[in-house]
Design a protein around this motif. Structure first.
Motif, PDB file in Angstrom:
ATOM      1  N   ALA A   1      12.842  -1.376   0.394  1.00 34.77           N
ATOM      2  CA  ALA A   1      12.574  -0.163   1.163  1.00 34.77           C
ATOM      3  C   ALA A   1      12.030   0.927   0.260  1.00 34.77           C
ATOM      4  CB  ALA A   1      13.844   0.320   1.850  1.00 34.77           C
ATOM      5  N   VAL A   2      11.270   1.833   0.878  1.00 37.61           N
ATOM      6  CA  VAL A   2      10.803   3.066   0.249  1.00 37.61           C
ATOM      7  C   VAL A   2      11.176   4.203   1.186  1.00 37.61           C
ATOM      8  CG1 VAL A   2       8.793   4.418  -0.476  1.00 37.61           C
ATOM      9  CG2 VAL A   2       8.878   1.954  -0.941  1.00 37.61           C
ATOM     10  N   CYS A   3      11.757   5.263   0.637  1.00 39.61           N
ATOM     11  CA  CYS A   3      12.051   6.444   1.453  1.00 39.61           C
ATOM     12  C   CYS A   3      11.415   7.650   0.789  1.00 39.61           C
ATOM     13  CB  CYS A   3      13.552   6.658   1.612  1.00 39.61           C
ATOM     14  SG  CYS A   3      13.959   8.106   2.626  1.00 39.61           S
ATOM     15  N   VAL A   4      10.668   8.410   1.591  1.00 40.69           N
ATOM     16  CA  VAL A   4       9.981   9.607   1.117  1.00 40.69           C
ATOM     17  C   VAL A   4      10.543  10.821   1.844  1.00 40.69           C
ATOM     18  CG1 VAL A   4       7.756  10.785   0.889  1.00 40.69           C
ATOM     19  CG2 VAL A   4       7.876   8.279   0.721  1.00 40.69           C
ATOM     20  N   GLY A   5      11.034  11.783   1.082  1.00 36.23           N
ATOM     21  CA  GLY A   5      11.370  13.086   1.640  1.00 36.23           C
ATOM     22  C   GLY A   5      10.195  13.999   1.383  1.00 36.23           C
ATOM     23  N   ALA A   6       9.474  14.387   2.449  1.00 31.84           N
ATOM     24  CA  ALA A   6       8.191  15.071   2.293  1.00 31.84           C
ATOM     25  C   ALA A   6       8.243  16.481   2.855  1.00 31.84           C
ATOM     26  CB  ALA A   6       7.078  14.285   2.984  1.00 31.84           C
ATOM     27  N   ALA A   7       7.735  17.437   2.101  1.00 31.54           N
ATOM     28  CA  ALA A   7       7.592  18.796   2.606  1.00 31.54           C
ATOM     29  C   ALA A   7       6.683  18.779   3.829  1.00 31.54           C
ATOM     30  CB  ALA A   7       7.010  19.698   1.524  1.00 31.54           C
ATOM     31  N   GLY A   8       7.072  19.512   4.873  1.00 29.40           N
ATOM     32  CA  GLY A   8       6.270  19.609   6.086  1.00 29.40           C
ATOM     33  C   GLY A   8       6.566  18.569   7.136  1.00 29.40           C
ATOM     34  N   ALA A   9       7.390  17.574   6.814  1.00 25.46           N
ATOM     35  CA  ALA A   9       7.646  16.502   7.785  1.00 25.46           C
ATOM     36  C   ALA A   9       8.386  17.005   9.015  1.00 25.46           C
ATOM     37  CB  ALA A   9       8.445  15.377   7.119  1.00 25.46           C
ATOM     38  N   ALA A  10       9.238  18.015   8.849  1.00 25.35           N
ATOM     39  CA  ALA A  10      10.030  18.499   9.982  1.00 25.35           C
ATOM     40  C   ALA A  10       9.155  19.106  11.066  1.00 25.35           C
ATOM     41  CB  ALA A  10      11.061  19.517   9.504  1.00 25.35           C
ATOM     42  N   THR A  11       8.057  19.749  10.691  1.00 30.29           N
ATOM     43  CA  THR A  11       7.181  20.377  11.671  1.00 30.29           C
ATOM     44  C   THR A  11       5.998  19.497  12.045  1.00 30.29           C
ATOM     45  OG1 THR A  11       6.005  21.527   9.877  1.00 30.29           O
ATOM     46  CG2 THR A  11       7.808  22.708  10.946  1.00 30.29           C
ATOM     47  N   ALA A  12       5.894  18.323  11.430  1.00 30.00           N
ATOM     48  CA  ALA A  12       4.781  17.410  11.732  1.00 30.00           C
ATOM     49  C   ALA A  12       5.298  15.977  11.824  1.00 30.00           C
ATOM     50  CB  ALA A  12       3.699  17.530  10.672  1.00 30.00           C
ATOM     51  N   PRO A  13       6.141  15.661  12.830  1.00 29.95           N
ATOM     52  CA  PRO A  13       6.715  14.316  12.909  1.00 29.95           C
ATOM     53  C   PRO A  13       5.673  13.223  13.093  1.00 29.95           C
ATOM     54  CG  PRO A  13       7.194  15.600  14.887  1.00 29.95           C
ATOM     55  CD  PRO A  13       6.630  16.550  13.899  1.00 29.95           C
ATOM     56  N   GLU A  14       4.565  13.533  13.771  1.00 33.91           N
ATOM     57  CA  GLU A  14       3.527  12.519  13.929  1.00 33.91           C
ATOM     58  C   GLU A  14       2.891  12.190  12.583  1.00 33.91           C
ATOM     59  OE1 GLU A  14       3.521  15.444  15.443  1.00 33.91           O
ATOM     60  OE2 GLU A  14       3.943  15.042  17.556  1.00 33.91           O
ATOM     61  N   ALA A  15       2.722  13.223  11.762  1.00 31.06           N
ATOM     62  CA  ALA A  15       2.177  12.999  10.425  1.00 31.06           C
ATOM     63  C   ALA A  15       3.143  12.187   9.574  1.00 31.06           C
ATOM     64  CB  ALA A  15       1.867  14.336   9.751  1.00 31.06           C
ATOM     65  N   ALA A  16       4.442  12.427   9.741  1.00 31.89           N
ATOM     66  CA  ALA A  16       5.441  11.659   8.993  1.00 31.89           C
ATOM     67  C   ALA A  16       5.364  10.182   9.346  1.00 31.89           C
ATOM     68  CB  ALA A  16       6.839  12.204   9.275  1.00 31.89           C
ATOM     69  N   ARG A  17       5.223   9.889  10.630  1.00 30.46           N
ATOM     70  CA  ARG A  17       5.135   8.485  11.042  1.00 30.46           C
ATOM     71  C   ARG A  17       3.816   7.864  10.571  1.00 30.46           C
ATOM     72  NH1 ARG A  17       7.939   5.063  13.777  1.00 30.46           N
ATOM     73  NH2 ARG A  17       9.471   6.678  14.211  1.00 30.46           N
ATOM     74  N   ALA A  18       2.737   8.642  10.606  1.00 30.19           N
ATOM     75  CA  ALA A  18       1.454   8.128  10.121  1.00 30.19           C
ATOM     76  C   ALA A  18       1.533   7.815   8.631  1.00 30.19           C
ATOM     77  CB  ALA A  18       0.346   9.139  10.399  1.00 30.19           C
ATOM     78  N   LEU A  19       2.164   8.706   7.865  1.00 30.35           N
ATOM     79  CA  LEU A  19       2.310   8.457   6.437  1.00 30.35           C
ATOM     80  C   LEU A  19       3.133   7.209   6.182  1.00 30.35           C
ATOM     81  CD1 LEU A  19       1.979   9.314   3.471  1.00 30.35           C
ATOM     82  CD2 LEU A  19       4.026  10.741   3.747  1.00 30.35           C
ATOM     83  N   ALA A  20       4.201   7.030   6.948  1.00 35.63           N
ATOM     84  CA  ALA A  20       5.035   5.839   6.785  1.00 35.63           C
ATOM     85  C   ALA A  20       4.216   4.571   7.011  1.00 35.63           C
ATOM     86  CB  ALA A  20       6.222   5.889   7.744  1.00 35.63           C
ATOM     87  N   GLY A  21       3.375   4.570   8.039  1.00 38.47           N
ATOM     88  CA  GLY A  21       2.553   3.396   8.316  1.00 38.47           C
ATOM     89  C   GLY A  21       1.540   3.114   7.221  1.00 38.47           C
ATOM     90  N   LEU A  22       0.924   4.160   6.699  1.00 42.92           N
ATOM     91  CA  LEU A  22      -0.056   3.987   5.627  1.00 42.92           C
ATOM     92  C   LEU A  22       0.598   3.469   4.345  1.00 42.92           C
ATOM     93  CD1 LEU A  22      -2.130   7.223   6.235  1.00 42.92           C
ATOM     94  CD2 LEU A  22      -2.943   4.878   6.564  1.00 42.92           C
ATOM     95  N   LEU A  23       1.764   3.997   4.032  1.00 42.74           N
ATOM     96  CA  LEU A  23       2.454   3.540   2.827  1.00 42.74           C
ATOM     97  C   LEU A  23       2.947   2.107   2.972  1.00 42.74           C
ATOM     98  CD1 LEU A  23       4.458   6.749   1.875  1.00 42.74           C
ATOM     99  CD2 LEU A  23       2.372   5.859   0.807  1.00 42.74           C
ATOM    100  N   LEU A  24       3.244   1.697   4.194  1.00 42.60           N
ATOM    101  CA  LEU A  24       3.622   0.305   4.413  1.00 42.60           C
ATOM    102  C   LEU A  24       2.447  -0.611   4.104  1.00 42.60           C
ATOM    103  CD1 LEU A  24       6.178  -1.243   5.426  1.00 42.60           C
ATOM    104  CD2 LEU A  24       5.039  -1.379   7.646  1.00 42.60           C
ATOM    105  N   ASP A  25       1.217  -0.139   4.381  1.00 40.56           N
ATOM    106  CA  ASP A  25       0.019  -0.898   4.025  1.00 40.56           C
ATOM    107  C   ASP A  25      -0.214  -0.898   2.516  1.00 40.56           C
ATOM    108  OD1 ASP A  25      -0.544  -1.457   6.658  1.00 40.56           O
ATOM    109  OD2 ASP A  25      -1.937   0.228   6.897  1.00 40.56           O
ATOM    110  N   ASP A  26       0.156   0.193   1.859  1.00 37.40           N
ATOM    111  CA  ASP A  26      -0.169   0.380   0.443  1.00 37.40           C
ATOM    112  C   ASP A  26       0.791  -0.319  -0.508  1.00 37.40           C
ATOM    113  OD1 ASP A  26      -2.280   2.030   1.119  1.00 37.40           O
ATOM    114  OD2 ASP A  26      -1.178   3.893   0.758  1.00 37.40           O
TER     115      ASP A  26
END
Length: 338
Positions: A72-97
């Motif tokens: 597993a990888v867990c990222v605590g990212a600034a701005g995720a609380a106000t941009a949940p769609e961006a948080a999920r998009a980042l999770a998907g991209l990192l799963l590819d990476d």
């Protein structure tokens, strides 16, 4: 053997650590790798900037031979609380990476909360470039106070203190305001007439402003009245955020409270008045030092989906074969369709 990567992605820096062996409470943490942070997931191109920062922090850990396949990888990212769609998009991209079975992305305030209180309930004030108070009650009640970014909130944060100090310096420079040692301190940025350009030179003005916060604290400690007022006002704003979070989560019992983040390094000029502000709470507060930092919280949340923080985590799991460890930079992030 279990292997996980924890990432703390702030606006100033991005830190990553590989942790191997045992469970979420045991194991071995390898060296932390740090690179510059990103403006935040809610910013323009925030997902692409966050993806690049996480890759830059994580890939050297894997290339050093410490890792291969990750659980597993867990990222605590600034701005995720106000941009949940961006948080999920980042999770998907990192799963590819990354060669991992799962990626979780949440707010850096949530990982700070999990690390500071060991995954338990209470209120955590996270103060760095930005500021936010997170409260989680025993019944699952949740409160997020502030964290609205440098232009609309983050009151009392490093960026807030630094910007207030620079404004005071320019007022003194103009003759509109009283003399303050902050004007001389602002000379680190060059000619005061060019200060606005200097603030935005690296593309992250909040980070640049926050770099001036220690100068404000030093001036306050030396007796500068303007700087002292700025620090006292910051402490009052931070205390208000904690008391508001405490009021919004259920329960009447004494509530654990922890303050964490790089701004605590300002020391007594800030922590003294902050402690006084928390002493005025109508609900008993058990103020205690943090058990761990945001990396510890990300490590905990990487492998434990039963923590009370889970409703605020975007977690994606792999359904295809693992990729090999990538070495080439990403040039055009794909868009994740939900």
């Amino acid at each position: 053997m279990t292997a996980a990567v924890a990432v703390d992605l702030g606006k100033t820096g991005c830190r990553a650590v590989l942790w191997t062996g045992g469970t979420s409470d045991t194991g071995v943490a390898h060296d932390v790798h740090e690179v510059p942070g990103a403006p935040g997931l809610a910013a323009e191109n925030g997902v692409a900037a966050a993806r690049a920062a996480v890759r830059a922090a994580v890939l050297p850990l894997l290339e050093d031979g410490h890792g291969g396949r990750l659980d597993a990888v867990c990222v605590g990212a600034a701005g995720a609380a106000t941009a949940p769609e961006a948080a999920r998009a980042l999770a998907g991209l990192l799963l590819d990476d990354l060669p991992t079975d799962e990626v979780a992305v949440t707010s850096d305030a949530v990982t700070a909360h999990a690390g500071a209180l060991g995954g338990r309930t209470g209120v955590v004030l996270a103060i760095g470039t930005g500021s936010v108070a997170i409260g989680i009650g025993d019944d699952g009640s949740f409160a997020r106070v502030d964290g609205w970014g440098p232009w609309l909130g983050d009151e009392g944060s490093g960026a807030w203190i630094g910007a207030a100090g620079l404004r005071a310096a320019l007022r003194a420079h103009d003759g509109r305001g009283p003399h303050t040692a902050l004007l001389a301190a602002a000379g680190r940025f060059g000619d005061p007439d060019r200060l606005p350009a200097a603030l935005g030179r690296d593309g992250n003005p909040a980070r640049t402003a926050a770099s001036f916060a220690p100068e404000v604290a030093r001036a306050a400690a030396a007796g500068d009245g303007i700087a002292s007022t700025i620090i006292t006002d910051a402490a009052a704003a931070l205390g208000e955020a904690v008391l508001t979070a405490a009021r919004r989560i259920a329960g009447d019992d004494a509530l654990p409270v922890t303050v964490t983040g790089g701004l605590t390094g300002l020391g007594e000029p800030l922590t003294g008045p902050l402690a006084a502000a928390l002493g005025g709470s109508p609900r008993p507060l058990l103020v205690r030092p943090p058990l761990g930092d945001p990396l510890d919280g990300a490590r905990l949340l990487a492998l434990d989906a039963s923590a009370p923080h889970e409703p605020h985590v975007a977690r994606v799991r792999r359904t295809t074969d693992l990729p090999t460890v990538p070495t080439l930079p990403v040039t055009s992030p794909a868009v994740i369709q939900e």
